[in-house]
Design an enzyme around this catalytic site. Structure first.
Site, short mmCIF file in Angstrom:
data_model
loop_
_atom_site.label_atom_id
_atom_site.label_comp_id
_atom_site.label_asym_id
_atom_site.label_seq_id
_atom_site.Cartn_x
_atom_site.Cartn_y
_atom_site.Cartn_z
N CYS A 154 0.80 -1.23 0.00
CA CYS A 154 0.00 0.00 0.00
C CYS A 154 0.83 1.29 0.00
O CYS A 154 0.44 2.25 -0.68
CB CYS A 154 -1.02 0.00 1.13
SG CYS A 154 -0.55 -0.83 2.62
N ARG B 179 7.81 -11.03 5.19
CA ARG B 179 7.73 -10.94 6.65
C ARG B 179 8.63 -12.03 7.24
O ARG B 179 8.64 -13.16 6.74
CB ARG B 179 6.29 -11.18 7.14
CG ARG B 179 5.23 -10.36 6.43
CD ARG B 179 4.89 -9.07 7.13
NE ARG B 179 3.91 -8.32 6.36
CZ ARG B 179 2.60 -8.55 6.40
NH1 ARG B 179 2.12 -9.49 7.19
NH2 ARG B 179 1.77 -7.84 5.66
N GLN C 73 0.59 -11.01 -2.79
CA GLN C 73 -0.80 -10.63 -2.54
C GLN C 73 -1.46 -10.19 -3.85
O GLN C 73 -0.84 -9.52 -4.66
CB GLN C 73 -0.86 -9.47 -1.54
CG GLN C 73 -0.38 -9.85 -0.15
CD GLN C 73 -0.41 -8.65 0.79
OE1 GLN C 73 0.10 -7.59 0.46
NE2 GLN C 73 -1.00 -8.82 1.95
N ASP D 10 -3.17 -7.78 -4.54
CA ASP D 10 -3.44 -6.54 -3.83
C ASP D 10 -4.06 -5.50 -4.75
O ASP D 10 -3.71 -5.42 -5.93
CB ASP D 10 -2.13 -5.98 -3.27
CG ASP D 10 -2.28 -5.48 -1.86
OD1 ASP D 10 -3.42 -5.36 -1.39
OD2 ASP D 10 -1.24 -5.20 -1.22
N LYS E 152 -12.13 -3.73 8.85
CA LYS E 152 -12.10 -4.56 7.64
C LYS E 152 -13.23 -5.58 7.66
O LYS E 152 -13.88 -5.82 8.69
CB LYS E 152 -10.75 -5.28 7.52
CG LYS E 152 -10.37 -6.14 8.72
CD LYS E 152 -9.00 -6.78 8.53
CE LYS E 152 -8.62 -7.63 9.75
NZ LYS E 152 -7.44 -8.46 9.51
N HIS F 254 -8.38 -1.00 0.85
CA HIS F 254 -7.42 -2.06 0.58
C HIS F 254 -8.23 -3.34 0.34
O HIS F 254 -9.15 -3.62 1.10
CB HIS F 254 -6.51 -2.32 1.79
CG HIS F 254 -5.83 -1.11 2.35
ND1 HIS F 254 -4.46 -0.97 2.35
CD2 HIS F 254 -6.31 0.01 2.95
CE1 HIS F 254 -4.13 0.18 2.94
NE2 HIS F 254 -5.25 0.78 3.30
#
Length: 651
Positions: free
Chosen positions: A338, A367, A385, A387, A473, A519
C-alpha cells in the site's frame, strides 16, 4: 434484585448475585445441561461466575465457538493436570484453546522426554480425572500472592508472565490438585469432557523467541460425546490425505530449498501455470470492474514505511534493514504494497472527476515469520498478494466497497467455496493505542462497512479488536470440503494512510480534499490461497484452472510420434497437454497420471494412430469412448466455457 437482558430483548429479574448456570436453569433445565459459557455485557465468563449488577447476557452451547473455547480451555488445564500427575515437577508455559482443540507448552523434569507413545497414558489419565467431576474454581489474587505461589512451585514461566501483569487483574483457576494462572473462561467442572485425543507433539520456543528455551508443545482435542471424536478423527484422516504439501509434491507444483531459505517457496512449472491461470482469471474480472494494473519494486526506502506506520507495526517481524554503500541510506524488503500505491497516486494532481482510481498489483511482500511457525504454503516468509487499492471520495466509498464484495463472490463461485461467513473486524475501543487515526475517521470507516454489508444481505459475525492498525475490515471466513475454516479475502477501509501520505484531490468546490482508501485482496496471498484450494479440491481443480488438462498415453514406444502429434495439435488449440512416453505398461501410466489429478487421459495405439482419433478416459469416471482430434478439442473447450459462462468470463 438485578435485571438480566436476554438476546431476544426480554428482561428477567434475579436475586443478586446470580450465576450464568442459574439463569440457564431458570429458563430451562435442558438448556442448563447444554450450555458451556456465558457472555456478560460482551465478555465471555464461566457459568459459575456470579453477576452482581444489571447485565445483558448470551448463553453458549457446544455449537457456538465461545462454548467450544471454554470447553477446550478447560481441557488444556485437564491435560496439564494429567501431565503434572504423571510427571511431577513439570513446568508450564501457556495452554490456550485454539480453533480446533488446544495445546500446552511444557518443560518436563530434567532427563525426561515425551514421545508419541506417551500420549495414550496421558489421555487415560485425563479421562480418569474428568470423571472425578472436579469443580473448576476461579480465584482473583494479588500480584504479590500470585508471584509467591508460582515461585514456591518453581515455575519460572508463570512467574515471568505474572511479572508483566498489573495488580488487580490477575486470576487463578483451580481444579482437583491443579492450579493455573488464567483469565478463563472455563467449564463448571471437568465431567463435561467425555472423549479425548492427544494429536501431536512439537517443539516451541518460549514466547516464540528463538533465543529462549525450546519447550514441548502437546496438541489435543476433546469432545462432549465419543461419537463427535470419532467423526472428527475421520475428518482428520481426510485432511491428511488432502495435505497441500503432499499433493503439491505429487502434482509437482512447488518445492522448498534450505539453500534458498526457509519459508521461501519455489514454484515449479506446473505450479507456476496454476498461479498464472488464477492471476489471469482475476485480471479479467478486475478489468470488468475498472482496475488498472501497476507494478512496484520489492524494496523501498525505510522512510516510506515509517510514514505509513508499517515500520513501527511490522518492524520486528520484518527482515533486517538493508544498508547500502551510501552512508545513511536504508531500505527494507516491503512488508506491504500500500505505501508504494500511495506514491503512485501522488505522482500527479488528482481531481474528483478522476475518482475512483483502482490500482491492482500481484505484489510480493516479505515478513520474517519464526521458523517454528512456517508451514508449507500457508505460512511463508515471502508471499504474493493479489493486492489492490481504491482511492475514492467519501460519497463513493460504500458503492466501491460493495463492488469489491461482488468480486469476492465471483471468485468463491468459480472455485466452489459455498460455505462462508463475513467477519466485520472492528477496533477495540478499550485499547485504541494499537491503532492510528482519529476516533471520527474510525467511526466513519466502521459505519461504512456495517451499512455496505447490510445492503448486500451478508451473513456476518462481528469481532471487536480484529481491525487492521489503520482501519476496520471485512474478512471472509470460508469452510473447506472437510469443514475447516480459513480466512480468505479481505476488504479494509482506511482514512489514515491518505492522511499520512498527504493524498489529495481537487473537489467540485475547487478545494483540496483527502480521498478514502480501500485495501482489498480477494485471494489474500497466492501461496495461502493455492494451499487452501489444493486441500479443498484434493488437487482436482476445475478444468479451466488445472495446469495440465490432458495427458496423452501411448501404449508403446511405437506410438510416441503420434502421441506427440496429438499433444502439439491440442496445445496449438490452447488446451494444456503433455505426453507420458515412459517405457511403462499402459496400466501403470494410467495409475500414475490419475495420481497427478490430470482430468483427461488420452490412450493412443495402433487403432487411434491409423484413424487419427484418441480413446478418452476421464479422471474418476473411466472411459468416454473414441473421438477425433477436432471433436475432442471442441469437447474440452465447451466444458471449460460452460464452467466460465456463469461467471461471465471468456476463456
Amino acid at each position: 434484585m438485578i435485571n438480566i437482558t436476554l438476546p431476544d430483548g426480554s428482561i428477567k429479574q434475579f436475586e443478586n448475585p446470580v450465576a450464568g448456570i442459574e439463569i440457564a436453569n431458570a429458563i430451562s433445565p435442558r438448556l442448563a445441561s447444554e450450555v458451556l459459557s456465558v457472555s456478560v455485557d460482551g465478555e465471555v465468563w464461566d457459568l459459575n461466575r456470579t453477576i452482581t449488577s444489571d447485565a445483558s447476557i448470551k448463553l453458549f452451547k457446544w455449537d457456538d465457538k465461545e462454548g467450544q473455547h471454554a470447553f477446550w480451555h478447560t481441557s488444556a488445564h485437564l491435560m496439564a493436570e494429567a501431565i503434572e500427575t504423571l510427571y511431577p515437577g513439570t513446568k508450564f508455559g501457556i495452554g490456550p484453546a485454539i480453533e480446533n482443540g488446544f495445546y500446552y507448552d511444557i518443560e518436563l523434569p530434567e532427563g525426561q522426554v515425551l514421545s508419541e507413545k506417551d500420549l495414550e497414558p496421558i489421555e487415560k489419565k485425563m479421562i480418569e480425572l474428568a470423571r472425578l467431576k472436579n469443580e473448576v474454581k476461579r480465584e482473583e489474587i494479588s500480584k504479590e500472592g500470585a508471584l509467591k505461589l508460582f515461585e514456591k512451585k518453581g515455575d519460572p514461566y508463570k512467574v515471568e508472565l505474572i511479572s508483566e501483569l498489573e495488580d488487580g487483574t490477575i486470576s487463578l483457576y483451580h481444579q482437583g490438585n491443579f492450579t493455573d494462572l488464567c483469565r478463563g473462561p472455563h467449564l463448571p467442572d471437568t465431567s463435561y469432557i467425555k472423549a479425548v485425543k492427544l494429536l501431536s507433539l512439537a517443539g516451541a520456543y518460549w514466547r516464540g523467541n528463538e533465543k529462549n528455551k525450546m519447550l514441548t508443545r502437546v496438541y489435543g482435542i476433546t469432545f462432549p460425546k465419543a461419537k463427535l471424536l470419532e467423526e472428527y478423527l475421520v475428518l482428520l484422516e481426510e485432511a491428511k490425505r488432502r495435505d497441500h504439501r503432499k499433493i503439491g509434491k505429487e502434482m509437482e507444483l512447488f518445492t522448498f530449498s534450505q539453500d534458498v531459505g526457509m519459508g521461501l517457496p519455489l514454484w515449479l512449472p506446473k505450479g507456476t501455470m496454476l498461479r498464472e491461470q488464477l492471476e489471469s482469471f482475476l485480471k479479467k474480472v478486475q478489468k470488468k470492474f475498472g482496475y488498472q494494473q501497476i507494478m512496484t519494486p520489492h524494496i523501498g526506502d525505510v522512510r516510506l514505511y515509517k510514514t505509513s506506520g508499517h515500520y513501527e507495526k511490522y518492524g520486528k517481524d520484518s527482515f533486517q534493514v538493508i544498508h547500502t554503500p551510501q552512508e545513511g541510506e536504508e531500505y527494507m524488503l516491503k512488508p506491504m504494497n500500500c505505501p508504494h500505491h500511495c506514491e503512485i497516486y501522488k505522482s500527479k494532481p488528482r481531481s474528483y472527476k478522476d475518482l475512483p482510481i483502482r490500482y491492482a498489483e500481484f505484489g510480493t511482500v516479505y515478513r520474517y515469520e519464526q521458523s517454528g511457525e512456517l508451514h508449507g504454503l500457508t505460512r511463508v516468509r515471502g508471499f504474493t498478494q493479489d493486492d489492490a487499492h481504491i482511492f475514492c471520495t467519501p460519497d463513493q466509498l460504500k458503492e466501491e466497497f460493495k463492488k469489491v464484495i461482488d468480486i469476492i463472490f465471483i471468485i468463491f463461485k468459480a472455485l466452489d467455496f459455498k460455505d462462508y461467513t463475513a467477519q466485520i473486524s472492528l477496533r477495540d475501543p478499550n485499547n485504541t493505542e494499537k491503532y492510528i487515526g482519529t476516533d471520527e475517521n474510525w467511526e466513519k470507516a466502521q459505519q461504512a462497512i456495517i451499512e455496505a454489508v447490510a445492503e448486500k444481505g451478508l451473513r456476518t459475525v462481528t469481532e471487536t479488536g480484529e481491525a487492521a492498525f489503520y482501519g476496520p475490515k471485512l474478512d471472509f471466513m470460508i469452510k473447506d470440503a472437510v469443514g475447516r475454516s480459513w480466512q480468505l479475502g479481505t476488504i479494509q477501509v482506511d482514512y489514515n494512510l491518505p492522511d499520512r501520505f498527504e493524498l489529495e484531490y481537487t473537489g467540485a468546490d475547487n478545494q483540496k480534499h483527502r480521498p478514502v482508501m480501500i485495501h482489498r485482496a480477494p485471494f489474500g496471498s497466492m501461496e495461502r490461497f493455492v494451499a487452501v484450494l489444493i486441500e479443498h479440491t484434493a488437487g482436482k481443480f476445475p478444468l479451466w484452472l488445472t495446469p495440465e488438462q490432458v495427458v496423452v498415453l501411448p501404449i508403446s514406444e511405437k506410438f510416441n510420434d503420434y502421441a506427440l502429434k496429438v499433444s502439439n495439435f491440442l496445445n496449438i488449440s490452447d488446451i494444456r497437454t503433455v505426453v507420458d512416453d515412459r517405457n511403462e505398461k499402459i496400466g501403470r501410466k494410467i495409475r500414475d497420471n490419475e495420481l497427478k489429478r490430470i482430468p483427461y487421459l488420452l490412450i493412443v495405439g495402433e487403432k487411434e494412430s491409423e484413424s487419427e482419433t484418441v480413446s478418452v478416459r476421464k479422471q474418476g469416471e473411466g472411459d468416454k469412448g473414441s473421438m477425433t482430434l477436432n471433436e475432442f478439442a471442441g469437447f474440452i473447450k465447451a466444458e471449460v466455457q460452460e464452467q466460465l459462462n456463469e461467471l461471465n468470463i471468456d476463456y
